[in-house]
Write a protein that holds these residues in place. Structure first.
Motif, PDB file in Angstrom:
ATOM      1  N   ALA A 114       0.882  -1.361  -0.037  1.00 50.70           N
ATOM      2  CA  ALA A 114       0.018   0.111   0.010  1.00 50.70           C
ATOM      3  C   ALA A 114       0.866   1.392   0.000  1.00 50.70           C
ATOM      4  O   ALA A 114       0.271   2.252  -0.341  1.00 50.70           O
ATOM      5  CB  ALA A 114      -1.102   0.015   1.247  1.00 50.70           C
ATOM      6  N   MET A 115       1.915   1.322   0.407  1.00 48.17           N
ATOM      7  CA  MET A 115       2.976   2.516   0.633  1.00 48.17           C
ATOM      8  C   MET A 115       3.137   3.359  -0.675  1.00 48.17           C
ATOM      9  O   MET A 115       2.828   4.585  -0.592  1.00 48.17           O
ATOM     10  CB  MET A 115       4.490   2.233   1.095  1.00 48.17           C
ATOM     11  CG  MET A 115       4.435   2.041   2.637  1.00 48.17           C
ATOM     12  SD  MET A 115       4.127   3.433   3.572  1.00 48.17           S
ATOM     13  CE  MET A 115       2.497   2.688   4.159  1.00 48.17           C
ATOM     14  N   PRO A 116       3.410   2.784  -1.916  1.00 54.07           N
ATOM     15  CA  PRO A 116       3.230   3.674  -2.833  1.00 54.07           C
ATOM     16  C   PRO A 116       2.151   4.694  -3.357  1.00 54.07           C
ATOM     17  O   PRO A 116       2.031   5.704  -3.150  1.00 54.07           O
ATOM     18  CB  PRO A 116       3.635   2.852  -4.083  1.00 54.07           C
ATOM     19  CG  PRO A 116       4.459   1.441  -3.565  1.00 54.07           C
ATOM     20  CD  PRO A 116       3.565   1.282  -2.147  1.00 54.07           C
ATOM     21  N   ALA A 117       0.791   3.724  -3.166  1.00 53.75           N
ATOM     22  CA  ALA A 117      -0.505   4.451  -3.374  1.00 53.75           C
ATOM     23  C   ALA A 117      -0.599   5.599  -1.947  1.00 53.75           C
ATOM     24  O   ALA A 117      -1.248   6.674  -2.472  1.00 53.75           O
ATOM     25  CB  ALA A 117      -1.452   3.560  -3.440  1.00 53.75           C
ATOM     26  N   TYR A 118      -0.438   5.231  -0.986  1.00 57.85           N
ATOM     27  CA  TYR A 118      -0.412   6.003   0.328  1.00 57.85           C
ATOM     28  C   TYR A 118       0.272   7.208   0.059  1.00 57.85           C
ATOM     29  O   TYR A 118      -0.229   8.287   0.510  1.00 57.85           O
ATOM     30  CB  TYR A 118      -0.245   4.955   1.674  1.00 57.85           C
ATOM     31  CG  TYR A 118      -0.693   5.629   2.860  1.00 57.85           C
ATOM     32  CD1 TYR A 118      -1.928   6.049   2.908  1.00 57.85           C
ATOM     33  CD2 TYR A 118       0.329   5.476   3.687  1.00 57.85           C
ATOM     34  CE1 TYR A 118      -2.306   6.533   4.239  1.00 57.85           C
ATOM     35  CE2 TYR A 118      -0.079   6.024   4.904  1.00 57.85           C
ATOM     36  CZ  TYR A 118      -1.482   6.656   5.145  1.00 57.85           C
ATOM     37  OH  TYR A 118      -1.816   6.852   6.497  1.00 57.85           O
ATOM     38  N   VAL A 119       1.594   6.964  -0.045  1.00 56.99           N
ATOM     39  CA  VAL A 119       2.475   8.165   0.022  1.00 56.99           C
ATOM     40  C   VAL A 119       2.078   9.099  -1.363  1.00 56.99           C
ATOM     41  O   VAL A 119       2.000  10.308  -1.142  1.00 56.99           O
ATOM     42  CB  VAL A 119       3.898   7.642  -0.241  1.00 56.99           C
ATOM     43  CG1 VAL A 119       4.896   8.882  -0.427  1.00 56.99           C
ATOM     44  CG2 VAL A 119       4.575   7.034   1.019  1.00 56.99           C
ATOM     45  N   GLN A 120       1.836   8.754  -2.290  1.00 59.64           N
ATOM     46  CA  GLN A 120       1.228   9.265  -3.511  1.00 59.64           C
ATOM     47  C   GLN A 120      -0.074  10.249  -3.204  1.00 59.64           C
ATOM     48  O   GLN A 120      -0.101  11.314  -3.633  1.00 59.64           O
ATOM     49  CB  GLN A 120       1.061   8.516  -4.926  1.00 59.64           C
ATOM     50  CG  GLN A 120       0.958   9.342  -5.984  1.00 59.64           C
ATOM     51  CD  GLN A 120       0.643   8.527  -7.441  1.00 59.64           C
ATOM     52  OE1 GLN A 120       0.582   7.181  -7.266  1.00 59.64           O
ATOM     53  NE2 GLN A 120       0.393   8.961  -8.469  1.00 59.64           N
ATOM     54  N   ALA A 121      -0.796   9.527  -2.596  1.00 59.79           N
ATOM     55  CA  ALA A 121      -2.078  10.210  -2.146  1.00 59.79           C
ATOM     56  C   ALA A 121      -1.836  11.333  -1.197  1.00 59.79           C
ATOM     57  O   ALA A 121      -2.624  12.443  -1.329  1.00 59.79           O
ATOM     58  CB  ALA A 121      -3.246   9.212  -1.816  1.00 59.79           C
ATOM     59  N   ILE A 122      -1.189  10.945  -0.277  1.00 60.35           N
ATOM     60  CA  ILE A 122      -0.645  12.056   0.789  1.00 60.35           C
ATOM     61  C   ILE A 122       0.029  13.220   0.222  1.00 60.35           C
ATOM     62  O   ILE A 122      -0.358  14.489   0.384  1.00 60.35           O
ATOM     63  CB  ILE A 122      -0.015  11.412   1.918  1.00 60.35           C
ATOM     64  CG1 ILE A 122      -0.643  10.164   2.736  1.00 60.35           C
ATOM     65  CG2 ILE A 122       0.719  12.622   2.982  1.00 60.35           C
ATOM     66  CD1 ILE A 122       0.131   9.577   3.699  1.00 60.35           C
ATOM     67  N   GLN A 123       0.933  12.844  -0.729  1.00 60.87           N
ATOM     68  CA  GLN A 123       1.574  14.062  -1.434  1.00 60.87           C
ATOM     69  C   GLN A 123       0.532  14.950  -2.255  1.00 60.87           C
ATOM     70  O   GLN A 123       0.811  16.328  -2.023  1.00 60.87           O
ATOM     71  CB  GLN A 123       2.629  13.339  -2.615  1.00 60.87           C
ATOM     72  CG  GLN A 123       3.832  12.855  -1.888  1.00 60.87           C
ATOM     73  CD  GLN A 123       5.005  13.839  -1.511  1.00 60.87           C
ATOM     74  OE1 GLN A 123       4.915  15.033  -1.623  1.00 60.87           O
ATOM     75  NE2 GLN A 123       6.030  13.302  -0.768  1.00 60.87           N
ATOM     76  N   ALA A 124      -0.135  14.199  -2.968  1.00 65.11           N
ATOM     77  CA  ALA A 124      -1.049  14.959  -4.085  1.00 65.11           C
ATOM     78  C   ALA A 124      -2.461  15.987  -3.018  1.00 65.11           C
ATOM     79  O   ALA A 124      -2.592  17.035  -3.338  1.00 65.11           O
ATOM     80  CB  ALA A 124      -1.769  13.993  -4.938  1.00 65.11           C
ATOM     81  N   SER A 125      -2.664  15.272  -2.102  1.00 63.19           N
ATOM     82  CA  SER A 125      -3.773  15.787  -1.409  1.00 63.19           C
ATOM     83  C   SER A 125      -3.463  16.796  -0.014  1.00 63.19           C
ATOM     84  O   SER A 125      -4.235  17.416   0.371  1.00 63.19           O
ATOM     85  CB  SER A 125      -5.012  14.744  -0.877  1.00 63.19           C
ATOM     86  OG  SER A 125      -4.302  13.787   0.180  1.00 63.19           O
TER      87      SER A 125
END
Length: 155
Positions: A114-125
């Motif tokens: 989950a980390m790649p999607a989690y980090v990307q979503a945190i970065q973007a939002s």
């Protein structure tokens, strides 16, 4: 004249914006995780906290404090994660009333996946919209956190 039970317009607005921003960011990150077939933010935070804990285990009361859930809320979440085979409960050998939540291998794999999607979503939002204010926000929020919640950092 303002009484002790009132907030200024600025204080009310800051509080409202904080609540709204929190809800929107969590919703956005949850949607991004769901789109990738990953656990929810709430489930993932429990798994991440356990991943960072010594021996990948924490007493239920300590876990509840770290993820800011009531005991009953955490119990429901732990029940779900246990049914998914991501964690297990273990009795505390020194205190028969105590129970640990223990991260299993499948739970560790779920966190890593989950980390790649989690980090990307945190970065973007969250991080990108904050721009240069991130350090100031982190400093300001530090004052809201109890000392025991600032421990257990994990790389």
């Amino acid at each position: 004249m303002m009484t002790m039970h009132e907030l200024t317009a600025c204080q009310r607005e800051a509080w409202r914006r904080f609540l709204t921003a929190h809800a929107r960011v969590i919703e956005t990150v949850d949607k991004a995780l769901a789109a990738e077939g990953q656990p929810s933010v709430g489930d993932l935070e429990v798994l991440v906290v356990l991943r960072c804990a010594p021996e990948r285990r924490l007493r239920m009361s300590e876990l509840a404090a770290r993820v800011a859930l009531s005991r009953s809320g955490l119990t429901r979440q732990i029940d779900r994660l246990e049914r998914l085979g991501l964690i297990e409960r273990a009795h505390c050998p020194k205190d028969r009333r105590g129970t640990y939540a223990v991260l299993l291998g499948a739970g560790l794999q779920a966190v890593e996946a989950a980390m790649p999607a989690y980090v990307q979503a945190i970065q973007a939002s969250f991080i990108e919209p904050m721009g240069g204010a991130m350090k100031g926000l982190a400093t300001a929020l530090e004052g809201l956190l109890a000392e025991d919640l600032r421990t257990g950092a994990c790389d």
